[in-house]
Motif scaffolding. Structure first.
Motif, PDB file in Angstrom:
ATOM      1  N   GLN A 161       0.825  -1.207   0.000  1.00  0.00           N
ATOM      2  CA  GLN A 161       0.000   0.000   0.000  1.00  0.00           C
ATOM      3  C   GLN A 161       0.861   1.259   0.000  1.00  0.00           C
ATOM      4  N   ARG A 162       1.957   1.226   0.759  1.00  0.00           N
ATOM      5  CA  ARG A 162       2.846   2.390   0.778  1.00  0.00           C
ATOM      6  C   ARG A 162       3.456   2.639  -0.606  1.00  0.00           C
ATOM      7  N   GLN A 163       3.781   1.554  -1.312  1.00  0.00           N
ATOM      8  CA  GLN A 163       4.342   1.753  -2.644  1.00  0.00           C
ATOM      9  C   GLN A 163       3.291   2.314  -3.594  1.00  0.00           C
ATOM     10  N   ARG A 164       2.037   1.947  -3.394  1.00  0.00           N
ATOM     11  CA  ARG A 164       0.959   2.521  -4.200  1.00  0.00           C
ATOM     12  C   ARG A 164       0.839   4.025  -3.940  1.00  0.00           C
ATOM     13  N   ILE A 165       1.029   4.420  -2.686  1.00  0.00           N
ATOM     14  CA  ILE A 165       1.018   5.853  -2.346  1.00  0.00           C
ATOM     15  C   ILE A 165       2.176   6.565  -3.047  1.00  0.00           C
ATOM     16  N   SER A 166       3.347   5.925  -3.067  1.00  0.00           N
ATOM     17  CA  SER A 166       4.509   6.497  -3.753  1.00  0.00           C
ATOM     18  C   SER A 166       4.233   6.671  -5.249  1.00  0.00           C
ATOM     19  N   ILE A 167       3.553   5.714  -5.837  1.00  0.00           N
ATOM     20  CA  ILE A 167       3.215   5.799  -7.259  1.00  0.00           C
ATOM     21  C   ILE A 167       2.237   6.947  -7.502  1.00  0.00           C
ATOM     22  N   ALA A 168       1.239   7.070  -6.628  1.00  0.00           N
ATOM     23  CA  ALA A 168       0.283   8.170  -6.757  1.00  0.00           C
ATOM     24  C   ALA A 168       0.991   9.516  -6.642  1.00  0.00           C
ATOM     25  N   ARG A 169       1.939   9.630  -5.716  1.00  0.00           N
ATOM     26  CA  ARG A 169       2.694  10.880  -5.574  1.00  0.00           C
ATOM     27  C   ARG A 169       3.481  11.190  -6.841  1.00  0.00           C
ATOM     28  N   VAL A 196       3.485  -4.458 -10.577  1.00  0.00           N
ATOM     29  CA  VAL A 196       3.949  -4.453 -11.966  1.00  0.00           C
ATOM     30  C   VAL A 196       2.774  -4.308 -12.926  1.00  0.00           C
ATOM     31  N   ASN A 197       1.704  -5.045 -12.692  1.00  0.00           N
ATOM     32  CA  ASN A 197       0.531  -4.948 -13.561  1.00  0.00           C
ATOM     33  C   ASN A 197      -0.062  -3.546 -13.526  1.00  0.00           C
ATOM     34  N   MET A 198      -0.072  -2.936 -12.346  1.00  0.00           N
ATOM     35  CA  MET A 198      -0.586  -1.574 -12.231  1.00  0.00           C
ATOM     36  C   MET A 198       0.293  -0.589 -12.996  1.00  0.00           C
ATOM     37  N   LEU A 199       1.619  -0.738 -12.887  1.00  0.00           N
ATOM     38  CA  LEU A 199       2.536   0.139 -13.615  1.00  0.00           C
ATOM     39  C   LEU A 199       2.340   0.006 -15.125  1.00  0.00           C
ATOM     40  N   GLU A 200       2.109  -1.214 -15.589  1.00  0.00           N
ATOM     41  CA  GLU A 200       1.878  -1.421 -17.019  1.00  0.00           C
ATOM     42  C   GLU A 200       0.560  -0.785 -17.457  1.00  0.00           C
ATOM     43  N   ASP A 201      -0.470  -0.925 -16.648  1.00  0.00           N
ATOM     44  CA  ASP A 201      -1.763  -0.310 -16.983  1.00  0.00           C
ATOM     45  C   ASP A 201      -1.648   1.215 -17.021  1.00  0.00           C
TER      46      ASP A 201
END
Length: 304
Positions: A161-169, A196-201
């Motif tokens: 979840q923290r990495q998802r926050i980093s991606i959103a930032r 990885v799948n989210m980054l590709e999307d």
């Protein structure tokens, strides 16, 4: 569209990053990145792999100018970032963002999620306060989190979840290019594939360009269009992803690929010999060879 007709977004030429060190001879330098050159097309993922200490993260951080550059050119969108000062770099900070390896230490523990995602937009004057909040909440949803997560703090989340926050930032300022600096290494294996799948999307949806740095070669193969292999501060091989895995040309690349575990307990795996570069005269530089279209390897003729 062929590589020759695709737009080059990032072109790195002769990149060097040396760190001063103390040695038995007195003052010396550590050549963390030594004369590295490659390019990345707009919309592609370029993977950079190698063992710990090979210089891959230093390469990435030098490109986005988290480090000053010792020498070389970093052409981004036609402009050289290598010698720019901080004032000149500010417009490019918005266009180039970073997802760091450790999603805990890269998030400010004293800020809640809404503040963390909103901060870059405030620095770059993107929208009103209400618009910034609306975009931050939209980004939370886009990376698979909920609106109620906005008021929570980093310690209240799992690593994924923290990495998802980093991606959103990183996405908050509408970047064109994202440095993914080992973004999976601190995550559980079950979570890595989701990220990885989210980054590709996101790449397909937003037209993003990635420099994806990792030591997990199987994951790099999955996400990358082309891959560069680093050894002791130098780039030794560059090829399309599948070509590199099927027909590695450099002995070091063969050693790396041979060390990938086989997920079958009935298979007895033969570990490859450890690659050690033979000593050469200091003035003898390796050559670059194109062994097949788009597949380049650096080395000496008697080794390849």
């Amino acid at each position: 569209m062929s590589d020759k007709t695709r737009e080059v977004l990032l072109d790195v030429q002769g990149l060097k990053k040396y760190f001063p060190i103390q040695s038995s001879k007195g003052k010396d330098v550590l050549k963390a990145v030594d004369n590295v050159s490659f390019h990345i097309h707009r919309g592609e993922t370029f993977g950079l792999v190698g063992e710990s200490g090979c210089g891959k993260s230093t390469t990435g951080r030098s490109i986005v100018r988290l480090y000053d550059v010792t020498d070389g050119r970093i052409q981004f969108g036609g402009q050289d970032l290598a010698k720019m000062n901080e004032r000149q770099l500010k417009p490019f900070r918005k266009r180039m963002q970073t997802i760091f390896q450790d999603p805990y230490s890269s998030l400010n523990p004293g800020m809640n999620v809404l503040q963390i995602i909103s901060e870059p937009m405030g620095i770059h004057n993107i929208g009103s306060k209400a618009e910034i909040k609306e975009r931050a909440l939209d980004l939370l949803n886009r990376v698979g989190l909920k609106p109620e997560h906005a008021e929570r703090y980093p310690h209240e989340f799992s690593g994924g979840q923290r990495q998802r926050i980093s991606i959103a930032r990183a996405l908050s300022v509408n970047p064109e290019f994202i440095l993914c600096d080992e973004p999976l290494s601190a995550l559980d294996v079950s979570v890595q594939a989701q990220v990885v799948n989210m980054l590709e999307d996101l790449q397909e949806e937003l037209g993003l360009t990635y420099l994806f740095i990792a030591h997990d070669l199987s994951m790099v193969r999955h996400i990358s269009n082309r891959i560069g292999v680093m050894y002791r501060g130098k780039l030794v091989e560059v090829a399309p992803s599948e070509e590199l895995y099927r027909h590695p040309a450099h002995p070091y690349t063969k050693s790396l690929l041979g060390a990938i575990p086989v997920p079958d307990p009935t298979v007895r795996q033969q570990m490859p010999p450890l690659y050690v570069e033979a000593a050469r005269p200091q003035d003898e530089e390796p050559e670059w060879f194109e062994v097949s279209p788009g597949h380049w390897v650096s080395g000496y003729r008697d080794q390849l």
